[in-house]
Design an enzyme around this catalytic site. Sequence first.
Site, short mmCIF file in Angstrom:
data_model
loop_
_atom_site.label_atom_id
_atom_site.label_comp_id
_atom_site.label_asym_id
_atom_site.label_seq_id
_atom_site.Cartn_x
_atom_site.Cartn_y
_atom_site.Cartn_z
CB CYS A 8 -1.00 -0.01 1.16
SG CYS A 8 -0.27 0.11 2.79
CG ASN A 11 4.30 -1.59 5.26
OD1 ASN A 11 5.40 -1.89 5.72
ND2 ASN A 11 3.34 -2.48 5.19
CB CYS A 13 -3.65 1.79 7.12
SG CYS A 13 -3.44 3.32 8.06
NE ARG A 14 -4.57 1.62 1.86
CZ ARG A 14 -4.36 2.26 0.72
NH1 ARG A 14 -5.25 2.18 -0.23
NH2 ARG A 14 -3.28 2.97 0.53
CB SER A 15 0.14 -3.39 2.77
OG SER A 15 1.04 -2.49 3.37
CG ASP A 126 -5.05 5.42 2.41
OD1 ASP A 126 -5.09 5.07 3.60
OD2 ASP A 126 -4.03 5.85 1.86
#
Length: 155
Positions: A8, A11, A13-15, A126
């Site tokens: 993401c 690195n 939050c999402r990934s 995001d």
Amino acid sequence: MKRIMFVCLGNICRSPMAEFVFKDLIKKKNIEHKYIVASSATSSDEIYMGVGNPVYPPAKEDLKKHGISCEGKRAVQLTVKDYEKYDLFVCMDNSNVKNTIRIFNGDPQNKVKLLLDYACGGEVADPWYYGHFDKTYKDVLTGCTALLGALEESE
Ligand code: 4NP
């Protein structure tokens, strides 16, 4: 052995959520030995003097709510050398795909993918900008479940 890198922008939050959700799924299926799983950022925004920030507290909280720990994870940036080290680069949104391919100077082995293409299509929004960590978790779980299904089926 399959090597999966989730990607993401930051690195934090999402990934990382995808990394630890995917690790939880393979642990529950007792197939941890079949996968190497990591996550990284296209940007250096969350890395200072070579040290990455930990997972953003609301994302960490959301994982914890689902019984998943991401203790010790710190942001790292994707590098050109990663291309040979992993089989798949699973991105959260289209700009991550574009920036990942830019970092690699191309994608000759067609390794760069969009997570939700394994499921319903679309992007993992995001939460850094849009909030809604519970929606992010849901999208990440849907995508990771579909990705794992596709990988196990393709054996
Ligand atoms: P992520 O969220 O890409 O899901 O980790 C973000 C985290 C930090 C920033 C952007 C997105 N930032 O600009 O610092």
